[in-house]
Scaffold this motif. Structure first.
Motif, PDB file in Angstrom:
ATOM      1  N   GLU A  88       0.815  -1.222   0.000  1.00  0.00           N
ATOM      2  CA  GLU A  88       0.000   0.000   0.000  1.00  0.00           C
ATOM      3  C   GLU A  88       0.843   1.264   0.000  1.00  0.00           C
ATOM      4  O   GLU A  88       0.499   2.250  -0.646  1.00  0.00           O
ATOM      5  CB  GLU A  88      -0.887   0.043   1.251  1.00  0.00           C
ATOM      6  CG  GLU A  88      -2.175  -0.741   1.133  1.00  0.00           C
ATOM      7  CD  GLU A  88      -3.085  -0.203   0.059  1.00  0.00           C
ATOM      8  OE1 GLU A  88      -2.995   0.986  -0.294  1.00  0.00           O
ATOM      9  OE2 GLU A  88      -3.887  -0.996  -0.460  1.00  0.00           O
ATOM     10  N   ASN A  89       1.904   1.252   0.806  1.00  0.00           N
ATOM     11  CA  ASN A  89       2.604   2.505   1.091  1.00  0.00           C
ATOM     12  C   ASN A  89       3.986   2.638   0.475  1.00  0.00           C
ATOM     13  O   ASN A  89       4.548   3.723   0.447  1.00  0.00           O
ATOM     14  CB  ASN A  89       2.743   2.680   2.609  1.00  0.00           C
ATOM     15  CG  ASN A  89       1.397   2.704   3.299  1.00  0.00           C
ATOM     16  OD1 ASN A  89       0.540   3.515   2.954  1.00  0.00           O
ATOM     17  ND2 ASN A  89       1.197   1.810   4.258  1.00  0.00           N
ATOM     18  N   PHE A 108      -1.027   8.422   6.291  1.00  0.00           N
ATOM     19  CA  PHE A 108      -0.393   7.665   5.213  1.00  0.00           C
ATOM     20  C   PHE A 108      -0.808   8.222   3.863  1.00  0.00           C
ATOM     21  O   PHE A 108      -1.811   8.938   3.760  1.00  0.00           O
ATOM     22  CB  PHE A 108      -0.771   6.179   5.300  1.00  0.00           C
ATOM     23  CG  PHE A 108      -0.247   5.511   6.544  1.00  0.00           C
ATOM     24  CD1 PHE A 108       1.101   5.217   6.669  1.00  0.00           C
ATOM     25  CD2 PHE A 108      -1.097   5.207   7.596  1.00  0.00           C
ATOM     26  CE1 PHE A 108       1.595   4.625   7.827  1.00  0.00           C
ATOM     27  CE2 PHE A 108      -0.613   4.616   8.755  1.00  0.00           C
ATOM     28  CZ  PHE A 108       0.736   4.325   8.865  1.00  0.00           C
ATOM     29  N   THR A 109      -0.024   7.917   2.849  1.00  0.00           N
ATOM     30  CA  THR A 109      -0.406   8.281   1.480  1.00  0.00           C
ATOM     31  C   THR A 109      -0.456   6.985   0.683  1.00  0.00           C
ATOM     32  O   THR A 109       0.374   6.727  -0.183  1.00  0.00           O
ATOM     33  CB  THR A 109       0.610   9.253   0.851  1.00  0.00           C
ATOM     34  OG1 THR A 109       1.912   8.674   0.951  1.00  0.00           O
ATOM     35  CG2 THR A 109       0.630  10.570   1.586  1.00  0.00           C
ATOM     36  N   SER A 110      -1.434   6.162   1.029  1.00  0.00           N
ATOM     37  CA  SER A 110      -1.490   4.800   0.505  1.00  0.00           C
ATOM     38  C   SER A 110      -1.975   4.754  -0.940  1.00  0.00           C
ATOM     39  O   SER A 110      -2.532   5.722  -1.464  1.00  0.00           O
ATOM     40  CB  SER A 110      -2.440   3.980   1.362  1.00  0.00           C
ATOM     41  OG  SER A 110      -3.751   4.433   1.122  1.00  0.00           O
ATOM     42  N   LEU A 142      -5.651   3.994   6.089  1.00  0.00           N
ATOM     43  CA  LEU A 142      -5.126   3.750   4.745  1.00  0.00           C
ATOM     44  C   LEU A 142      -6.078   4.241   3.657  1.00  0.00           C
ATOM     45  O   LEU A 142      -5.759   4.140   2.467  1.00  0.00           O
ATOM     46  CB  LEU A 142      -4.836   2.254   4.548  1.00  0.00           C
ATOM     47  CG  LEU A 142      -3.668   1.683   5.363  1.00  0.00           C
ATOM     48  CD1 LEU A 142      -3.533   0.183   5.130  1.00  0.00           C
ATOM     49  CD2 LEU A 142      -2.354   2.375   5.018  1.00  0.00           C
ATOM     50  N   ARG A 309       3.636  -0.541  -5.087  1.00  0.00           N
ATOM     51  CA  ARG A 309       2.843   0.679  -5.254  1.00  0.00           C
ATOM     52  C   ARG A 309       3.216   1.467  -6.514  1.00  0.00           C
ATOM     53  O   ARG A 309       2.354   1.734  -7.367  1.00  0.00           O
ATOM     54  CB  ARG A 309       2.957   1.550  -3.996  1.00  0.00           C
ATOM     55  CG  ARG A 309       2.144   2.844  -4.027  1.00  0.00           C
ATOM     56  CD  ARG A 309       2.513   3.717  -2.809  1.00  0.00           C
ATOM     57  NE  ARG A 309       1.653   4.865  -2.602  1.00  0.00           N
ATOM     58  CZ  ARG A 309       1.797   6.038  -3.203  1.00  0.00           C
ATOM     59  NH1 ARG A 309       2.749   6.205  -4.105  1.00  0.00           N
ATOM     60  NH2 ARG A 309       0.984   7.043  -2.921  1.00  0.00           N
ATOM     61  N   GLN A 325       8.233   7.312  -1.289  1.00  0.00           N
ATOM     62  CA  GLN A 325       8.214   5.863  -1.523  1.00  0.00           C
ATOM     63  C   GLN A 325       9.637   5.340  -1.386  1.00  0.00           C
ATOM     64  O   GLN A 325      10.589   5.993  -1.801  1.00  0.00           O
ATOM     65  CB  GLN A 325       7.738   5.547  -2.944  1.00  0.00           C
ATOM     66  CG  GLN A 325       6.350   6.084  -3.273  1.00  0.00           C
ATOM     67  CD  GLN A 325       5.915   5.718  -4.689  1.00  0.00           C
ATOM     68  OE1 GLN A 325       4.952   5.010  -4.866  1.00  0.00           O
ATOM     69  NE2 GLN A 325       6.625   6.198  -5.683  1.00  0.00           N
TER      70      GLN A 325
END
Ligand code: GP9
Ligand code: MN
Length: 407
Positions: A88-89, A108-110, A142, A309, A325
């Motif tokens: 996800e992340n 978070f920036t999922s 998330l 991701r 990331q």
């Protein structure tokens, strides 16, 4: 504070791997169905037990998919939830404990959130108690809009075994739910049957058990075979429902199923000693991306769950430049063959670092440590930056708009 994030932003920007122009957006607008395949290691692929194929469906599906053959799990004690966190992340989980429990209140920036911002209906599907791994709380952080959990499924004693609902009815009922979802949707699905201790119903046994001193390994092949069958039926049902042509199907193994406690039985099966090298290589898990109308291809770059991701978002035509990331697009020419494990081991194009030794992939024997030396620091730096993001809740300070302006 915010200035700590700047340093990490610079690190992530320097690591960013530019997407391949030909592939960027090749699956734009399609649904994304991502299946976390429980405890499935890559060694079962294209392999047999007692002369019987273990994963006939996956072997065929891999040929029609972008199939990553040097892809490793990077999970720690958080197991399935760590794999979810990574994919996800594009951030590593923690070296101890489960980040799903310890930092569920973080920002978070999922991928789920990013897809939702791009018009997707982001949801998770897993027929287990919603609070397992703190998912009910963490999924909100998330950015999932909906979590289809045990109470959304018709679970009976008859369609359950081991940890709960069997994979075949899980997929069957999930397709029923998908038919009513707004499109495009992103569904993250988690299977359950192939979970330690790998108990199964006699009626679901499609191949014979292995014969070793480990009942766990012996049964593992039978339950992997069952999950393989459930995936086959899933794809058939997606086809019948009309969703298949509009959906990217991604499969990944979440983590190992057979621990080092079963090394003796494993070495009997593999026909060789389970050295620290072999043990590290056993952490390879399947990762395949099926895009309708796109030919299958084997991709051998070394990578891991942290790379998922950016790889997927780019295929869907969504930029990730400027995002925090730690992984790279596996389909980028700039992707560096590298996978760091959470325990300090790592894999490069030619070497495996395990048990404080540098193993040559060709000879499978230890070689001069100097070949691994430069990567030891690389892995440590990467993991420590990643840890700082989690411990400092640094994504609080992340502003995607300002990141874009600075480009
Ligand atoms: C439980 C399932 C299994 O819901 O995800 O978790 P694991 O023990 O593999 O982390
Ligand atoms: Mn798991």
């Amino acid at each position: 504070d915010g200035s700590e994030l700047t340093e990490i932003e610079n690190f992530a920007d320097a690591k960013f791997a530019e997407q391949d122009d030909e592939l960027f957006g090749i699956a734009k607008g399609k649904n994304l169905i991502m299946v976390s395949v429980e405890s499935t290691q890559a060694f079962v692929l294209n392999n047999e037990v007692n002369g019987q194929e273990i994963t006939p469906f996956l072997n065929d599906f891999a040929k029609e998919s972008l199939n990553f053959t040097n892809f490793y799990h990077q999970t720690g004690q958080g197991k399935t939830s760590d794999a979810e966190f990574l994919t996800e992340n594009s951030i590593y989980p923690l070296s101890r404990g489960a980040v799903f429990f310890t930092h569920s209140g973080n920002e978070f920036t999922s991928m789920a959130e990013k897809l939702a911002e791009n018009g997707y209906y982001s949801n998770a599907m897993h027929a287990n108690n919603k609070s397992f791994w703190n998912r009910d709380i963490m999924y909100k952080s998330l950015g999932y809009e909906r979590f289809y959990e045990v109470s959304d499924y018709n679970v009976t004693e008859d369609n359950s075994v081991n940890w709960g609902m069997k994979d075949v009815p899980f997929f069957e009922q999930s397709v029923g739910l998908m038919k009513d979802m707004p499109q495009p949707f992103y569904s993250k699905m988690i299977t359950l049957t192939n979970h330690h201790p790998f108990y199964y119903d006699e009626e679901d046994k499609m191949i014979d058990e292995y014969n070793s001193n480990s009942g766990t390994l012996n049964r593992y092949f039978v339950t992997v075979r069952y999950t393989d069958e459930s995936l086959k039926r899933f794809v058939e049902e997606l086809k019948a429902s009309g969703l298949y042509e509009d959906s990217v199907i991604v499969l990944y193994g979440d983590h190992y199923g057979i621990s080092e406690n079963h090394n003796e039985a494993m070495s009997q099966y593999l026909g060789k000693e389970v050295t620290p090298f072999v043990s590290a290589e056993l952490q390879k898990v399947p990762f395949m991306i099926h895009i309708p109308g796109v030919d299958g291809k084997e991709i051998s770059t070394v990578g891991g769950q942290v790379d998922v991701r950016p790889t997927l978002l780019h295929l869907l035509g969504i930029e990730t430049k400027g995002d925090i990331q730690f992984g790279q697009d596996l389909l980028s020419e700039e992707h560096e063959s590298f996978a760091a494990f959470r325990d300090g081991r790592f894999i490069t194009e030619d070497y495996v670092y395990a048990d404080n030794k540098c193993w040559d992939k060709e000879t499978e024997q230890p070689t001069d440590n100097s070949y691994c030396e430069p990567y030891i620091e690389k892995a440590a730096t990467e993991l420590s930056y990643s840890d700082r993001v989690i411990y400092g809740d640094l994504l609080r300070f992340y502003d995607p708009d300002s990141a874009k302006k600075e480009e």
